[in-house]
Design a protein around this motif. Structure first.
Motif, PDB file in Angstrom:
ATOM      1  N   HIS A 136       0.990  -1.217   0.129  1.00 34.54           N
ATOM      2  CA  HIS A 136      -0.111  -0.042   0.044  1.00 34.54           C
ATOM      3  C   HIS A 136       0.961   1.288  -0.106  1.00 34.54           C
ATOM      4  O   HIS A 136       0.678   2.201  -0.691  1.00 34.54           O
ATOM      5  CB  HIS A 136      -0.673   0.024   1.090  1.00 34.54           C
ATOM      6  N   GLU A 137       1.707   1.156   0.791  1.00 34.84           N
ATOM      7  CA  GLU A 137       2.675   2.420   1.025  1.00 34.84           C
ATOM      8  C   GLU A 137       3.334   2.844  -0.205  1.00 34.84           C
ATOM      9  O   GLU A 137       3.198   4.068  -0.719  1.00 34.84           O
ATOM     10  CB  GLU A 137       3.876   2.079   1.974  1.00 34.84           C
ATOM     11  N   PHE A 138       3.898   2.120  -1.203  1.00 36.94           N
ATOM     12  CA  PHE A 138       4.657   2.393  -2.268  1.00 36.94           C
ATOM     13  C   PHE A 138       3.816   2.408  -3.437  1.00 36.94           C
ATOM     14  O   PHE A 138       3.830   3.267  -4.436  1.00 36.94           O
ATOM     15  CB  PHE A 138       5.765   1.488  -2.556  1.00 36.94           C
ATOM     16  N   ALA A 139       2.527   1.743  -3.363  1.00 32.28           N
ATOM     17  CA  ALA A 139       1.523   1.665  -4.495  1.00 32.28           C
ATOM     18  C   ALA A 139       1.106   2.991  -4.655  1.00 32.28           C
ATOM     19  O   ALA A 139       0.693   3.530  -5.571  1.00 32.28           O
ATOM     20  CB  ALA A 139       0.533   0.657  -4.021  1.00 32.28           C
ATOM     21  N   ALA A 140       0.766   3.646  -3.543  1.00 29.49           N
ATOM     22  CA  ALA A 140       0.272   5.125  -3.465  1.00 29.49           C
ATOM     23  C   ALA A 140       1.369   5.920  -4.067  1.00 29.49           C
ATOM     24  O   ALA A 140       0.794   6.708  -4.979  1.00 29.49           O
ATOM     25  CB  ALA A 140       0.111   5.532  -2.125  1.00 29.49           C
ATOM     26  N   THR A 141       2.602   5.751  -3.994  1.00 24.73           N
ATOM     27  CA  THR A 141       3.486   6.425  -4.571  1.00 24.73           C
ATOM     28  C   THR A 141       3.695   6.361  -6.174  1.00 24.73           C
ATOM     29  O   THR A 141       3.645   7.355  -6.975  1.00 24.73           O
ATOM     30  CB  THR A 141       4.888   6.501  -3.894  1.00 24.73           C
ATOM     31  N   PHE A 142       3.667   5.130  -6.397  1.00 22.15           N
ATOM     32  CA  PHE A 142       4.077   4.683  -7.788  1.00 22.15           C
ATOM     33  C   PHE A 142       2.659   4.954  -8.710  1.00 22.15           C
ATOM     34  O   PHE A 142       2.374   5.095  -9.758  1.00 22.15           O
ATOM     35  CB  PHE A 142       4.141   3.210  -8.263  1.00 22.15           C
ATOM     36  N   PHE A 143       1.304   4.904  -7.681  1.00 24.67           N
ATOM     37  CA  PHE A 143       0.222   5.365  -8.839  1.00 24.67           C
ATOM     38  C   PHE A 143       0.231   6.470  -9.541  1.00 24.67           C
ATOM     39  O   PHE A 143      -0.464   6.481 -10.836  1.00 24.67           O
ATOM     40  CB  PHE A 143      -0.992   5.447  -7.604  1.00 24.67           C
ATOM     41  N   LYS A 144       0.777   7.354  -9.113  1.00 24.00           N
ATOM     42  CA  LYS A 144       0.907   8.717 -10.013  1.00 24.00           C
ATOM     43  C   LYS A 144       1.505   8.502 -11.142  1.00 24.00           C
ATOM     44  O   LYS A 144       1.192   8.937 -12.352  1.00 24.00           O
ATOM     45  CB  LYS A 144       1.656   9.959  -9.337  1.00 24.00           C
ATOM     46  N   THR A 145       2.382   7.646 -11.286  1.00 25.84           N
ATOM     47  CA  THR A 145       3.031   7.302 -12.668  1.00 25.84           C
ATOM     48  C   THR A 145       1.956   6.640 -13.721  1.00 25.84           C
ATOM     49  O   THR A 145       2.411   6.814 -14.969  1.00 25.84           O
ATOM     50  CB  THR A 145       4.381   6.640 -12.469  1.00 25.84           C
ATOM     51  N   ALA A 146       1.111   6.018 -13.048  1.00 25.98           N
ATOM     52  CA  ALA A 146       0.336   5.147 -13.735  1.00 25.98           C
ATOM     53  C   ALA A 146      -0.961   5.930 -14.238  1.00 25.98           C
ATOM     54  O   ALA A 146      -1.556   5.679 -15.305  1.00 25.98           O
ATOM     55  CB  ALA A 146      -0.337   3.908 -12.920  1.00 25.98           C
ATOM     56  N   ALA A 147      -1.079   7.330 -13.652  1.00 21.73           N
ATOM     57  CA  ALA A 147      -2.179   7.868 -14.040  1.00 21.73           C
ATOM     58  C   ALA A 147      -1.870   8.736 -15.306  1.00 21.73           C
ATOM     59  O   ALA A 147      -3.115   9.144 -15.853  1.00 21.73           O
ATOM     60  CB  ALA A 147      -2.248   8.908 -12.970  1.00 21.73           C
ATOM     61  N   GLU A 148      -0.632   8.833 -15.731  1.00 22.09           N
ATOM     62  CA  GLU A 148      -0.509   9.564 -17.079  1.00 22.09           C
ATOM     63  C   GLU A 148      -0.941   8.623 -18.358  1.00 22.09           C
ATOM     64  O   GLU A 148      -0.455   7.500 -18.292  1.00 22.09           O
ATOM     65  CB  GLU A 148       1.055   9.907 -17.292  1.00 22.09           C
ATOM     66  N   PRO A 149      -1.729   9.302 -18.959  1.00 27.37           N
ATOM     67  CA  PRO A 149      -2.535   8.459 -20.177  1.00 27.37           C
ATOM     68  C   PRO A 149      -1.581   8.173 -21.195  1.00 27.37           C
ATOM     69  O   PRO A 149      -1.790   6.993 -21.348  1.00 27.37           O
ATOM     70  CB  PRO A 149      -3.527   9.694 -20.661  1.00 27.37           C
TER      71      PRO A 149
END
Lengths: 255, 255
Positions: A136-149
């Motif tokens: 969870h901890e790092f998923a939250a951080t890396f999530f941002k990179t996944a958000a870029e279309p």
DNA sequence: CCTGGAAGTTGAACGTGTTCGACACGGCGG
DNA sequence: CCGCCGTGTCGAACACGTTCAACTTCCAGG
């Protein structure tokens, strides 16, 4: 320019020998970007780098883990990591795949025993969160990179298509294996919609700051009966046109 | 006023003096991170940097715009930009605020003339997309930075709270100014839900690769009647429990 | 054996966001 | 007139992701 100072490093590879070929026939893998290993040695190096990266990600978080650290810890050069993985982000794609596999494995129990749709759906959703919880901890951080279309890491990208399809299939099983009676028109589209809802749950989970993400669990438990009821109601007279419209809209919007 | 070459510029501020306090009492502004200008000269430098950044973002895109380029183009040192803005991302927060203001201004016309709920909602949503359209290219890129939960740029963060509240207020007006009859229990919560739906629309819009984002328009036009119908139906016997559950769930989950 | 070339590996160099200690400016108390 | 200090300003330096040309390893084919 460039300039190279010391010419030959004399010795190169660290952990050496190991010429035997052996297993690791990784099915469909194909992570794209970065070279696919051909040799057994390559295979091993790749795995070494990946495992090291994963460990460090979990230990220190994504942003705090530098490629230099990964390389050093794995005992290889930075460039070597880039030989196998196109970028730091691409290391994450692997995380997706691993997560997807474990999700399925965790979900099989419920899918094998339960027949009630709501329960099956609930099981699959909780299994997904169970799988991701340690990260969870790092998923939250890396999530941002996944958000870029434009990123290959976007859950909607073609590059994560295999993982996505696997995930949708899971929801399809949850539906088809159940006793639920569903509007036939809806039946084909529903799994994808459920997956979309799952994405929503994950989105909430990522933002969820409650201890042990209790609220996400509450969200699942609360939303599943709603979906169940709505799906059942979809065959109702008053809601028929709504169902129709929703389906029409979805078909239009699918990109 | 561009290059600076010579070490001691002798004169610094362009349009100088102006010691009187006076205008620019920017209400709640408070962008946090980075110093708030105190002097008139500071105020001017800040604006110069911000405007330059915005222009470059639109011209070349967010990722392609370096802080060095911004500084150079603005005729200041890199460090100066960081004196006013905590990070490159913080320059974006300003974009939020500007967008929000223009959204409201664009929406006033519909809100002043229409009384039908669906039309009002439709108007507000389209106005939002209208506002953002010129920045679609770079909005998509910067969107990723907003997705990180810990980031002050997240639409859910406390730092963007003023902008968010302003946006929700817009939807509240759309509702209260309409002739729609809404379940009183729902009435209070609905604006926030509509805002959430708006976030969903934006999410879709960011990913929308169709020309002129036609599909996002279709999404709005398709989803508004659905919402309208559902809101109307919420008072129906069969759906009462559903409405109840939804409201209960939302209250639980609000963080 | 030798050799060519593909696969794998290296580390310095580049461009970027960000930091930081030093400095300039301008008004104010002495 | 002088020195002080808060507000601004500077730009070199740092850490990081990423690139790339040079190098090593290894084996198939002569």
């Amino acid at each position: 320019m460039t300039d190279r100072s010391v010419p030959p490093p004399a010795d190169a590879g660290g952990a050496a020998e190991q010429t035997g070929v052996g297993g690791a026939a990784g099915a469909e893998s194909a992570t794209a970007a970065g070279a696919e290993p051909v040799t057994a040695r390559g295979e091993q190096t790749r795995k070494l780098i990946l495992d090291t990266a994963m460990r460090l990600f979990r230990e220190r978080g994504y942003a705090q883990t530098t490629m230099r650290a990964v390389a050093k810890e794995a005992g290889v050069a930075v460039g070597n990591a880039y030989y196998y993985f196109g970028s730091k982000e691409h290391l994450i794609q692997e995380f997706y795949a691993e997560t997807s596999v474990e999700h399925r494995s965790r979900a099989t129990r419920v899918l094998a025993t339960e027949t009630d749709f709501a329960e099956r759906l609930r099981g699959v959703l909780h299994a997904g969160i169970d799988t991701m919880t340690p990260s969870h901890e790092f998923a939250a951080t890396f999530f941002k990179t996944a958000a870029e279309p434009t990123s290959p890491l976007s859950p909607f990208s073609s590059e994560s298509s295999p993982t996505r399809e696997a995930s949708i299939a899971l929801f399809r099983e949850a539906l088809t294996g159940s006793t639920a009676k569903v509007d036939p028109e809806l039946r084909d589209e529903l799994p994808e919609l459920l997956w979309l809802a799952y994405m929503g749950v994950i989105l909430y989970w990522v933002y969820d700051r409650s201890t042990d993400q209790t609220k996400t669990r509450a969200l699942i438990n609360g939303v599943v009966p709603l979906i169940d009821r709505l799906v059942g109601l979809s065959r109702l007279r008053v809601l028929r046109p709504v169902t129709r419209d929703v389906l029409g809209l979805i078909r239009t919007l699918r990109q």
